[in-house]
Enzyme design. Sequence first.
Site, PDB file in Angstrom:
ATOM      1  N   ASP A  19       2.265   1.989   3.332  1.00 21.15           N
ATOM      2  CA  ASP A  19       3.535   1.191   4.092  1.00 21.15           C
ATOM      3  C   ASP A  19       4.703   1.483   3.626  1.00 21.15           C
ATOM      4  OD1 ASP A  19       1.320  -0.611   4.543  1.00 21.15           O
ATOM      5  OD2 ASP A  19       1.493  -1.566   2.632  1.00 21.15           O
ATOM      6  N   HIS A  77       1.090  -1.191   0.120  1.00 21.47           N
ATOM      7  CA  HIS A  77      -0.048   0.022  -0.176  1.00 21.47           C
ATOM      8  C   HIS A  77       0.748   1.307   0.118  1.00 21.47           C
ATOM      9  CE1 HIS A  77      -2.591  -2.910   2.215  1.00 21.47           C
ATOM     10  NE2 HIS A  77      -3.527  -2.392   1.671  1.00 21.47           N
TER      11      HIS A  77
END
Length: 435
Positions: free
Chosen positions: A104, A101
């Site tokens: 992240d 993501h």
Amino acid sequence: MATGFFDGIERVRYEGADSTNPMAYRHYNPDEIVLGKRMEEHLRLAVAWWHSFAYEGGDPFGGSTLVRPWHPQDNMENARLKVDVAFEMFEILGTPFFCWHDADIRPDQGDLAGNVAKLDEITDYIAEKMEHSSTRCLWGTANMFSHRRWMGGASTNPDPDVFAFAAATVKSCMDATKKLGGANYVLWGGREGYETLLNTDLGRELDHMGRFLTMVVDYKHKIGFEGTILVEPKPQEPSKHQYDYDAATCIGFLRKYGLENEVKLNLEQGHAILAGHSFEHELAVAAADGMLGSIDMNRNDYQSGWDTDQFPNNTPEVALAYYEVLRAGGFATGGTNFDARIRRQSIDPEDLIASHVGGFDICARGLKAAAAMIEDGGLEAARRERYAGWETDRGKAMLASDLESVAAKALAEGINPNPRSGRQEILENYVNRFV
């Protein structure tokens, strides 16, 4: 230059089923030929960036337990260190893919322009690391559920400004995924649902969600992204009711908005259980409509009742899942992503490696069992026998007829069928021969 985080941990090797080395593969041999294809090519295993590197060990009842050298995750220096550690782990495991993501891999800047700029910067750094690595990007996605701006949804939010923020976020993540050579792009609607119908225009929100996904597909073609667009079902948590409840719900949604030929499903074992299904059920439903794209492999704790995202360890469950994948022709652009995290008490670097070693092995063992059942043909033979009547001229003519004619024929022939055993226990015993 090595980060030192995994000091003392050597590259994981395949040592065979008799090995007692906890840091060796006992079943995962990437070069082993299974049904005419290398095991690595069948499984297409991927490490989840969010659980392996961004997760800090928190749960609904307590804060961080994992103290990492790249904490706090609020600056680019630590983001780059996190990338360095990730690629060291990919090398140790020999993993072919990773998933991410945006949240992240880059620190949140508190504004759209800053987030987009930092995502571009960190994916440039990841691309540089990939030049010296065999690990590829299986898929990218946008986190549109953690920050408070998403509390009322992303594409389904009642505020048009949030919809616009979501559109810009997804565009940046699709651009980054294309840059990294990603094989897919995933959308998970973690807040695309409602807490109460008292303040929700459900029909409007579904229409907005359908329009948003259409925009995503249109942009995919505009930029020449050759990967697959995937949506991921989940019934609840964090929202009380999420619009992407399960595979059947998502398929109906895609058909309603004319997207069934553009989008496939990324299915997760833990989400299937939360929806009241088995994983193989969800896979079979998607495969029946030609929409099986990719999978997240994990498990829930069956005593807790919520999405615990543990590494898989149940061979029969995994074997039945891969049986459906193989029946559907295997993965095309998709693969097996470990959407799984170590426990909050597993604080050592060795725990992070060992969890993936076990996950790789259980998937390899399940795949080989599934392939053996495919080669043996026992389940398919039982299915053919059970439905054999529909292959006769009489059965085919019945389906081509109309209700009145079928009823008249049944009366004229005095049909009074006797039930036939479904042979469930015999077939369960058959599966147990292989697992």
